[in-house]
Design a protein around this motif. Structure first.
Motif, PDB file in Angstrom:
ATOM      1  N   PHE A 158     -47.579  16.606   1.004  1.00  0.00           N
ATOM      2  CA  PHE A 158     -47.581  15.537   2.001  1.00  0.00           C
ATOM      3  C   PHE A 158     -46.159  15.185   2.418  1.00  0.00           C
ATOM      4  N   SER A 159     -45.246  15.138   1.446  1.00  0.00           N
ATOM      5  CA  SER A 159     -43.852  14.778   1.729  1.00  0.00           C
ATOM      6  C   SER A 159     -43.187  15.803   2.632  1.00  0.00           C
ATOM      7  N   VAL A 160     -43.426  17.089   2.378  1.00  0.00           N
ATOM      8  CA  VAL A 160     -42.829  18.141   3.200  1.00  0.00           C
ATOM      9  C   VAL A 160     -43.320  18.031   4.639  1.00  0.00           C
ATOM     10  N   LEU A 161     -44.636  17.910   4.814  1.00  0.00           N
ATOM     11  CA  LEU A 161     -45.194  17.799   6.165  1.00  0.00           C
ATOM     12  C   LEU A 161     -44.687  16.540   6.863  1.00  0.00           C
ATOM     13  N   PHE A 162     -44.616  15.446   6.119  1.00  0.00           N
ATOM     14  CA  PHE A 162     -44.153  14.183   6.686  1.00  0.00           C
ATOM     15  C   PHE A 162     -42.700  14.279   7.128  1.00  0.00           C
ATOM     16  N   SER A 163     -41.844  14.814   6.255  1.00  0.00           N
ATOM     17  CA  SER A 163     -40.417  14.878   6.574  1.00  0.00           C
ATOM     18  C   SER A 163     -40.150  15.801   7.751  1.00  0.00           C
ATOM     19  N   LEU A 179     -38.867   2.381  -1.769  1.00  0.00           N
ATOM     20  CA  LEU A 179     -37.636   3.106  -2.083  1.00  0.00           C
ATOM     21  C   LEU A 179     -37.422   4.275  -1.123  1.00  0.00           C
ATOM     22  N   ILE A 180     -38.500   4.990  -0.808  1.00  0.00           N
ATOM     23  CA  ILE A 180     -38.392   6.089   0.165  1.00  0.00           C
ATOM     24  C   ILE A 180     -37.852   5.565   1.484  1.00  0.00           C
ATOM     25  N   ALA A 181     -38.468   4.504   1.990  1.00  0.00           N
ATOM     26  CA  ALA A 181     -38.053   3.945   3.277  1.00  0.00           C
ATOM     27  C   ALA A 181     -36.625   3.419   3.214  1.00  0.00           C
ATOM     28  N   GLY A 182     -36.259   2.758   2.113  1.00  0.00           N
ATOM     29  CA  GLY A 182     -34.906   2.234   1.981  1.00  0.00           C
ATOM     30  C   GLY A 182     -33.851   3.325   1.969  1.00  0.00           C
ATOM     31  N   LEU A 183     -34.112   4.401   1.215  1.00  0.00           N
ATOM     32  CA  LEU A 183     -33.156   5.506   1.145  1.00  0.00           C
ATOM     33  C   LEU A 183     -32.995   6.191   2.503  1.00  0.00           C
ATOM     34  N   LEU A 184     -34.116   6.400   3.183  1.00  0.00           N
ATOM     35  CA  LEU A 184     -34.057   7.146   4.432  1.00  0.00           C
ATOM     36  C   LEU A 184     -33.455   6.324   5.578  1.00  0.00           C
ATOM     37  N   THR A 185     -33.756   5.028   5.640  1.00  0.00           N
ATOM     38  CA  THR A 185     -33.119   4.205   6.674  1.00  0.00           C
ATOM     39  C   THR A 185     -31.629   4.066   6.396  1.00  0.00           C
ATOM     40  N   VAL A 240     -33.063  19.503  12.254  1.00  0.00           N
ATOM     41  CA  VAL A 240     -34.369  19.295  11.624  1.00  0.00           C
ATOM     42  C   VAL A 240     -34.338  19.755  10.163  1.00  0.00           C
ATOM     43  N   GLY A 241     -33.719  20.920   9.906  1.00  0.00           N
ATOM     44  CA  GLY A 241     -33.692  21.458   8.556  1.00  0.00           C
ATOM     45  C   GLY A 241     -32.922  20.589   7.590  1.00  0.00           C
ATOM     46  N   VAL A 242     -31.705  20.177   7.956  1.00  0.00           N
ATOM     47  CA  VAL A 242     -30.880  19.347   7.062  1.00  0.00           C
ATOM     48  C   VAL A 242     -31.553  18.016   6.795  1.00  0.00           C
ATOM     49  N   ARG A 243     -32.030  17.368   7.860  1.00  0.00           N
ATOM     50  CA  ARG A 243     -32.682  16.072   7.679  1.00  0.00           C
ATOM     51  C   ARG A 243     -33.945  16.212   6.822  1.00  0.00           C
ATOM     52  N   SER A 244     -34.702  17.284   7.011  1.00  0.00           N
ATOM     53  CA  SER A 244     -35.928  17.463   6.238  1.00  0.00           C
ATOM     54  C   SER A 244     -35.619  17.644   4.754  1.00  0.00           C
ATOM     55  N   TYR A 303     -34.708  14.239   3.419  1.00  0.00           N
ATOM     56  CA  TYR A 303     -35.927  13.445   3.303  1.00  0.00           C
ATOM     57  C   TYR A 303     -36.729  13.862   2.083  1.00  0.00           C
ATOM     58  N   LEU A 304     -36.863  15.177   1.887  1.00  0.00           N
ATOM     59  CA  LEU A 304     -37.637  15.671   0.751  1.00  0.00           C
ATOM     60  C   LEU A 304     -37.001  15.242  -0.568  1.00  0.00           C
ATOM     61  N   ALA A 305     -35.673  15.336  -0.650  1.00  0.00           N
ATOM     62  CA  ALA A 305     -34.981  14.918  -1.874  1.00  0.00           C
ATOM     63  C   ALA A 305     -35.200  13.430  -2.143  1.00  0.00           C
ATOM     64  N   ALA A 306     -35.100  12.602  -1.105  1.00  0.00           N
ATOM     65  CA  ALA A 306     -35.300  11.160  -1.273  1.00  0.00           C
ATOM     66  C   ALA A 306     -36.733  10.855  -1.696  1.00  0.00           C
ATOM     67  N   ILE A 307     -37.691  11.567  -1.116  1.00  0.00           N
ATOM     68  CA  ILE A 307     -39.100  11.343  -1.448  1.00  0.00           C
ATOM     69  C   ILE A 307     -39.378  11.734  -2.895  1.00  0.00           C
ATOM     70  N   MET A 308     -38.859  12.905  -3.313  1.00  0.00           N
ATOM     71  CA  MET A 308     -39.089  13.353  -4.677  1.00  0.00           C
ATOM     72  C   MET A 308     -38.430  12.416  -5.694  1.00  0.00           C
ATOM     73  N   LEU A 309     -37.219  11.962  -5.395  1.00  0.00           N
ATOM     74  CA  LEU A 309     -36.539  11.010  -6.274  1.00  0.00           C
ATOM     75  C   LEU A 309     -37.351   9.728  -6.395  1.00  0.00           C
ATOM     76  N   SER A 310     -37.897   9.266  -5.293  1.00  0.00           N
ATOM     77  CA  SER A 310     -38.678   8.019  -5.307  1.00  0.00           C
ATOM     78  C   SER A 310     -39.982   8.201  -6.078  1.00  0.00           C
TER      79      SER A 310
END
Length: 346
Positions: free
Chosen positions: A128-133, A56-62, A86-90, A93-100
């Motif tokens: 991990f999600s913050v560092l990754f994004s 789901l993370i990968a699907g939302l972000l792609t 970088v800030g907006v995308r991060s 990404y964080l929102a998508a990761i947390m939702l997933s």
């Protein structure tokens, strides 16, 4: 379905599959770090939760990148400053990761496992999600600054030692740039040229080309020297002209000037390697580069907006595209042998 859409779909499915697999491994690791209650059932659900969450993370972000950011609606994101991008995308990404993560914990609840909320497991996942994004988006922003695949080539050292590659080269030069800049001013010309480059990027990506660099008002694009690469380069040159012709009214309304191009396409061996010390870049050198550049100059002499060398004579832009007609042999400055030149039939 367009070639670009098919390619993005294949990449998206690959990313989703890899993320789902990594999610399963992560889920099993979390289950193994627990107290072992439930054993087989707990491990199975942990793996399923990981597959669901990672996929789901990968699907939302792609979907965010391909369906929104790289489309007209996402132009505001692409126009942000480096840190803003970088800030907006991060944040997205964080929102998508947390939702997933929440979705995985809700759909695949595991008896005895910590629920989604403020606990040690969630803190680890969030960290991990913050560092990754941030890491992924920083790399994407750097790649956008350097150019397509340049960042990856620097990381892998592909051209740390110069190599010879056969490439198809397209040089596109803006007609009358000096007069346009004088009429609309330097700042206005910057915006005008930026819009031209942005518009021309779409067919380059669609046809699998790589923008090597911008040199003033000239764009250099390349493809691997294959039959498909030659046909795509020719098709790209034709689409450049069609795209700018269709956008003429928009450019006149926005900038007070309409762009036109002279395009030269040639194929041959190119020396590719890293160059520089304090400032490094990947450069293309060789006779093929010089010949492609001279073809642009010949466009003015022969009165044709697009010329190709003999290396491209068998390339066809499409089944219903124009055939190439010979324009004779022309001497090229710096070459002892004349070059046979062709142009799409008007």
């Amino acid at each position: 379905m367009q070639r670009r859409t098919r390619q993005q779909l294949r990449i998206s499915l690959l990313i989703v599959a890899i993320a789902a697999g990594l999610g399963a491994v992560f889920g099993l690791a979390i289950a193994g770090a627990g107290d072992g209650d439930g054993e087989t059932r707990a491990y199975a659900r942990a793996a399923l939760r990981g597959v669901w969450t990672g996929g789901l993370i990968a699907g939302l972000l792609t979907a965010w990148e391909y369906i929104y950011v790289n489309r007209p609606a996402g132009l505001w994101v692409r126009r942000l400053t480096f840190l803003g991008n970088v800030g907006v995308r991060s944040l997205i990404y964080l929102a998508a990761i947390m939702l997933s993560i929440w979705s995985g914990a809700t759909v695949f609840s595991i008896e005895g496992a910590d629920p989604f909320g403020w606990n040690a497991q969630t803190v680890i996942q969030v960290g991990f999600s913050v560092l990754f994004s941030i890491g992924v988006n920083f790399a994407m922003a750097i790649n956008g600054l350097l150019g397509q695949a340049v960042f990856l080539n620097f990381l892998t050292g592909r051209y740390h030692r110069p190599v010879v590659e056969n490439r198809v080269l397209l040089f596109a030069d803006l007609v009358g740039s000096t007069a346009i800049a004088e009429r609309i001013g330097d700042l206005g010309f910057h915006g005008f040229l930026n819009d031209v480059y942005r518009d021309l990027s779409a067919p380059v990506i669609e046809l699998g080309g790589v923008i090597h660099k911008y040199v003033g008002d000239e764009m250099i694009v390349s493809w691997p020297d294959t039959a498909a690469g030659r046909s795509r380069a020719l098709q790209c040159g034709i689409e450049f002209h069609a795209l700018l012709a269709a956008a003429e009214a928009r450019y006149k309304n926005t900038h007070g000037a309409a762009p036109a191009l002279r395009i030269g396409i040639h194929a041959g061996p190119v020396v590719i390697g890293e160059m520089g010390d304090v400032r490094q870049e990947i450069v293309f050198l060789g006779d093929a580069m010089n010949t492609a550049s001279r073809l642009v100059d010949m466009c003015r002499t022969l009165g044709r907006p697009l010329l190709v060398s003999e290396a491209l004579r068998d390339a066809e832009p499409s089944e219903d595209g124009p055939a190439l007609e010979p324009m004779g042999e022309t001497g090229v400055r710096g070459k002892t042998r004349p070059v046979a030149v062709y142009a799409p039939a008007p």
